[in-house]
Design a protein around this motif. Sequence first.
Motif: not given
Length: 228
Positions: A149-155, A158-161, A173-181
């Motif tokens: 998944v790819e996601f955004s909320q305001g600023q 990121g992405r996750a699995t 809830s981001l379940l795995a492989d979280v990569d966020v800015y």
Amino acid sequence: MRQWQRILRAAVGLLALALAVTVGVRLRDRRTPDPAPPVATSDPAAVVESASGRTVRLNRDREEVRLEYQRLTTYADGTSRMFGVTIVTERAGGRTFTITGDEGRAGDKESSFDLKGHVHISSSDGMDVQTDAASYAEQDGIVRSAGPVEFSQGQTRGRATGFTYNKTTDVISLLADVDVYLAGAAKKTDRPSADAEALHVTSRSAEYQRMVHVVRFEGEVQAARGSR
């Protein structure tokens, strides 16, 4: 019998014969029309197929639920398969939640939905999620996706699995492989922005409580400013 009567009788007979021949020729030339070709169906198992449509109803939480589709097939067990799907729920106050996808299946009485193909999940307050497949069940009000998944909320971007969103508690809830800015003027591209002002966080999982704007990372957490 007089001669004129014999002539008249012969003429009547000839006229009757001519009419009989004409009727016979017309009946012989009349062809039985070819049977109409069967209506083509995209799915032989479907009991009903229809073009674009829309339904509007209230769910148990008194939300207005609008379902739109470009094509629909319905099956004997009460389930249906839709193409070009848009599902919109609207709560009191005008807050909306929208899911779109190339294809979807609805459970009995539209109590659940499974969507696949360019699935896009968004809310009127800025949440945006994109994935290949997702499901939604009205019973618990949770959207689920097991894939990337790819996601955004305001600023925050990121992405996750794996992803779940609970509409009732407003928790992602981001379940795995979280990569966020976090923060920074991140620009949406094929990869999360490496903006020097953004806080880059990776972890095994994370939870975002949207009501209080709190993100909690769990498992092998690493954080750094900008790109690593």
